[in-house]
Design a protein around this motif. Structure first.
Motif, PDB file in Angstrom:
ATOM      1  N   LEU A 187      -1.008  -4.213  -4.247  1.00  0.00           N
ATOM      2  CA  LEU A 187      -2.080  -5.406  -4.046  1.00  0.00           C
ATOM      3  C   LEU A 187      -3.400  -4.885  -4.155  1.00  0.00           C
ATOM      4  CD1 LEU A 187      -0.314  -7.916  -2.214  1.00  0.00           C
ATOM      5  CD2 LEU A 187      -0.308  -8.211  -4.651  1.00  0.00           C
ATOM      6  N   PRO A 188      -4.263  -4.210  -5.157  1.00  0.00           N
ATOM      7  CA  PRO A 188      -5.425  -3.717  -4.814  1.00  0.00           C
ATOM      8  C   PRO A 188      -6.748  -4.237  -4.365  1.00  0.00           C
ATOM      9  CG  PRO A 188      -4.516  -3.779  -7.395  1.00  0.00           C
ATOM     10  CD  PRO A 188      -3.781  -4.460  -6.835  1.00  0.00           C
ATOM     11  N   GLU A 189      -6.257  -5.880  -4.279  1.00  0.00           N
ATOM     12  CA  GLU A 189      -7.510  -6.140  -3.966  1.00  0.00           C
ATOM     13  C   GLU A 189      -7.592  -6.185  -2.414  1.00  0.00           C
ATOM     14  OE1 GLU A 189      -8.679  -9.420  -6.438  1.00  0.00           O
ATOM     15  OE2 GLU A 189      -9.576  -8.076  -8.429  1.00  0.00           O
ATOM     16  N   ILE A 190      -6.231  -6.428  -1.805  1.00  0.00           N
ATOM     17  CA  ILE A 190      -5.991  -6.578  -0.497  1.00  0.00           C
ATOM     18  C   ILE A 190      -5.787  -4.756   0.861  1.00  0.00           C
ATOM     19  CG2 ILE A 190      -4.350  -7.250   1.448  1.00  0.00           C
ATOM     20  CD1 ILE A 190      -3.488  -9.496  -1.008  1.00  0.00           C
ATOM     21  N   GLY A 191      -6.490  -4.868   1.498  1.00  0.00           N
ATOM     22  CA  GLY A 191      -6.708  -4.119   2.561  1.00  0.00           C
ATOM     23  C   GLY A 191      -6.802  -2.346   1.663  1.00  0.00           C
ATOM     24  N   ASP A 192      -5.648  -1.555   1.794  1.00  0.00           N
ATOM     25  CA  ASP A 192      -5.303  -0.541   1.037  1.00  0.00           C
ATOM     26  C   ASP A 192      -4.728  -0.463   0.351  1.00  0.00           C
ATOM     27  OD1 ASP A 192      -2.907  -0.444   1.878  1.00  0.00           O
ATOM     28  OD2 ASP A 192      -2.946   1.435   3.353  1.00  0.00           O
ATOM     29  N   GLY A 193      -4.447  -1.962  -0.239  1.00  0.00           N
ATOM     30  CA  GLY A 193      -3.336  -1.687  -1.619  1.00  0.00           C
ATOM     31  C   GLY A 193      -2.262  -1.768  -1.653  1.00  0.00           C
ATOM     32  N   GLY A 194      -1.700  -1.597  -0.120  1.00  0.00           N
ATOM     33  CA  GLY A 194      -0.597  -1.473   0.062  1.00  0.00           C
ATOM     34  C   GLY A 194       0.249   0.073  -0.086  1.00  0.00           C
ATOM     35  N   PRO A 195       2.041  -0.018  -0.217  1.00  0.00           N
ATOM     36  CA  PRO A 195       2.552  -1.494  -0.692  1.00  0.00           C
ATOM     37  C   PRO A 195       2.507  -1.976   0.465  1.00  0.00           C
ATOM     38  CG  PRO A 195       3.374   0.574  -0.673  1.00  0.00           C
ATOM     39  CD  PRO A 195       2.536   1.077  -0.705  1.00  0.00           C
ATOM     40  N   PHE A 196       3.576  -3.275  -0.239  1.00  0.00           N
ATOM     41  CA  PHE A 196       3.190  -4.294   1.154  1.00  0.00           C
ATOM     42  C   PHE A 196       5.323  -5.317   0.416  1.00  0.00           C
ATOM     43  CE2 PHE A 196      -1.097  -4.659   0.327  1.00  0.00           C
ATOM     44  CZ  PHE A 196      -1.841  -4.999   1.388  1.00  0.00           C
ATOM     45  N   PRO A 197       5.620  -5.662   1.473  1.00  0.00           N
ATOM     46  CA  PRO A 197       6.845  -6.604   1.699  1.00  0.00           C
ATOM     47  C   PRO A 197       6.977  -7.403   0.744  1.00  0.00           C
ATOM     48  CG  PRO A 197       6.559  -5.313   3.697  1.00  0.00           C
ATOM     49  CD  PRO A 197       5.210  -5.494   2.960  1.00  0.00           C
ATOM     50  N   LEU A 198       7.407  -8.396   0.054  1.00  0.00           N
ATOM     51  CA  LEU A 198       7.548  -9.210  -1.004  1.00  0.00           C
ATOM     52  C   LEU A 198       7.311 -10.572   0.450  1.00  0.00           C
ATOM     53  CD1 LEU A 198       7.896 -10.104  -3.279  1.00  0.00           C
ATOM     54  CD2 LEU A 198      10.540 -10.946  -2.750  1.00  0.00           C
ATOM     55  N   ASP A 199       7.739 -10.711   1.257  1.00  0.00           N
ATOM     56  CA  ASP A 199       7.555 -11.925   1.892  1.00  0.00           C
ATOM     57  C   ASP A 199       6.109 -11.760   2.579  1.00  0.00           C
ATOM     58  OD1 ASP A 199       9.896 -12.747   1.202  1.00  0.00           O
ATOM     59  OD2 ASP A 199      10.400 -12.060   3.523  1.00  0.00           O
ATOM     60  N   ARG A 200       5.634 -10.734   2.643  1.00  0.00           N
ATOM     61  CA  ARG A 200       4.179 -10.594   2.890  1.00  0.00           C
ATOM     62  C   ARG A 200       3.271 -11.177   2.201  1.00  0.00           C
ATOM     63  NH1 ARG A 200       0.839  -5.142   6.228  1.00  0.00           N
ATOM     64  NH2 ARG A 200      -0.757  -7.001   6.974  1.00  0.00           N
ATOM     65  N   ALA A 201       3.793 -10.629   0.801  1.00  0.00           N
ATOM     66  CA  ALA A 201       2.621 -10.606  -0.639  1.00  0.00           C
ATOM     67  C   ALA A 201       2.476 -12.405  -0.732  1.00  0.00           C
ATOM     68  CB  ALA A 201       2.850 -10.313  -1.748  1.00  0.00           C
ATOM     69  N   ILE A 202       3.963 -12.714  -0.252  1.00  0.00           N
ATOM     70  CA  ILE A 202       3.686 -14.526  -0.915  1.00  0.00           C
ATOM     71  C   ILE A 202       2.919 -14.842   0.356  1.00  0.00           C
ATOM     72  CG2 ILE A 202       5.608 -15.676  -0.694  1.00  0.00           C
ATOM     73  CD1 ILE A 202       7.553 -14.614  -1.747  1.00  0.00           C
ATOM     74  N   GLY A 203       3.345 -14.537   1.447  1.00  0.00           N
ATOM     75  CA  GLY A 203       2.508 -15.360   2.628  1.00  0.00           C
ATOM     76  C   GLY A 203       1.078 -14.978   2.348  1.00  0.00           C
TER      77      GLY A 203
ATOM     78  N   ALA B 269       1.568 -11.595 -10.386  1.00  0.00           N
ATOM     79  CA  ALA B 269       2.667 -11.942 -10.856  1.00  0.00           C
ATOM     80  C   ALA B 269       3.129 -10.946 -11.235  1.00  0.00           C
ATOM     81  CB  ALA B 269       2.796 -12.920 -12.623  1.00  0.00           C
ATOM     82  N   ALA B 270       1.442 -10.204 -12.030  1.00  0.00           N
ATOM     83  CA  ALA B 270       2.499  -8.738 -12.133  1.00  0.00           C
ATOM     84  C   ALA B 270       2.476  -8.073 -11.413  1.00  0.00           C
ATOM     85  CB  ALA B 270       1.080  -8.190 -13.109  1.00  0.00           C
ATOM     86  N   ALA B 271       1.884  -8.087 -10.032  1.00  0.00           N
ATOM     87  CA  ALA B 271       3.048  -6.595  -8.957  1.00  0.00           C
ATOM     88  C   ALA B 271       4.234  -6.869  -7.956  1.00  0.00           C
ATOM     89  CB  ALA B 271       1.281  -7.767  -7.420  1.00  0.00           C
ATOM     90  N   ALA B 272       4.205  -8.803  -8.506  1.00  0.00           N
ATOM     91  CA  ALA B 272       6.017  -9.609  -8.618  1.00  0.00           C
ATOM     92  C   ALA B 272       7.131  -8.973  -9.173  1.00  0.00           C
ATOM     93  CB  ALA B 272       5.915 -10.547  -8.275  1.00  0.00           C
ATOM     94  N   LEU B 273       6.382  -8.235 -10.304  1.00  0.00           N
ATOM     95  CA  LEU B 273       6.711  -7.445 -11.555  1.00  0.00           C
ATOM     96  C   LEU B 273       6.701  -6.385 -11.467  1.00  0.00           C
ATOM     97  CD1 LEU B 273       7.054 -10.368 -14.307  1.00  0.00           C
ATOM     98  CD2 LEU B 273       8.102  -9.750 -12.480  1.00  0.00           C
TER      99      LEU B 273
END
Length: 207
Positions: free
Chosen positions: A103-119, A52-56
């Protein structure tokens, strides 16, 4: 159905599973080795808060990703955090050009597109819902509910299949274990679990 709607549906199914947890069951073992049910739920609520924090726009702050104590109301803590996450994803998705998420807990932390984060979070939601259901001894109901919705089941399997599976990605301490073999007749949920290193037949040890 759009990905955001599928994610909302995944959270609804997960919330229903967590809603059956009783406080005295928080000590039960789960398919996450070394994590009793309380720890698993505290992690899940923390992930809701982090996404939620990442989305904002605040995903880089690791304070948002800490596990959150569920105390004696695991269902309420899970539901409230899920509602906040749904609202945050909806806000992010309403932008003309959704921002990239950290998303610091996924891979290199991104940044990631919204759709990928939702997935990513849809996968996390359904797999941890299965973990909870397995700890409670009733995973089949959740599996059936997901597989009754082919688009949801297909999305779960597709995202699971995209998770890196090299030796370094599945080393001890990583989020997922080595890919497991499954029977050719296995359904999409069991195939997704096996791709992530889960044993679809996991059950609490007999007492």
């Amino acid at each position: 159905m759009k990905l955001l709607e599928l994610h909302t549906r995944a959270l609804e199914l997960a919330t229903a599973v967590v809603g059956t947890v009783q406080p005295e069951q928080l000590v039960l073992a789960t398919p996450c080795a070394g994590w009793p049910l309380r720890r698993l739920l505290e992690h899940a609520v923390g992930q809701h808060r982090g996404f939620a924090a990442a989305a904002l726009g605040a995903g880089a702050d690791r304070a948002h990703w800490r596990d959150v104590p569920v105390h004696g109301d695991p269902a309420g803590a899970f539901r409230r955090s899920a509602e906040r996450l749904t609202a945050a994803f909806a806000t992010a998705g309403a932008a003309a050009e959704p921002a990239l998420l950290t998303l610091p807990e996924i891979g290199d932390g991104g940044p990631f597109p919204l759709d990928r984060a939702i997935g990513f979070h849809l996968l996390d939601t359904l797999v941890h819902a299965w973990d909870v259901a397995a700890a409670l001894g009733s995973p089949a109901r959740l599996v059936a509910a997901v597989e009754e919705e082919p688009t949801l089941a297909g999305t779960l399997l597709a995202v699971a299949g995209a998770v890196p599976a090299g030796p370094a990605d599945r080393a001890p301490g990583r989020a997922f274990g080595a890919v497991r073999a499954v029977d050719g007749a296995a359904g999409p949920f069991d195939r997704a679990l096996a791709l992530l290193g889960r044993d679809p037949a996991w059950a609490l040890p007999a007492r």
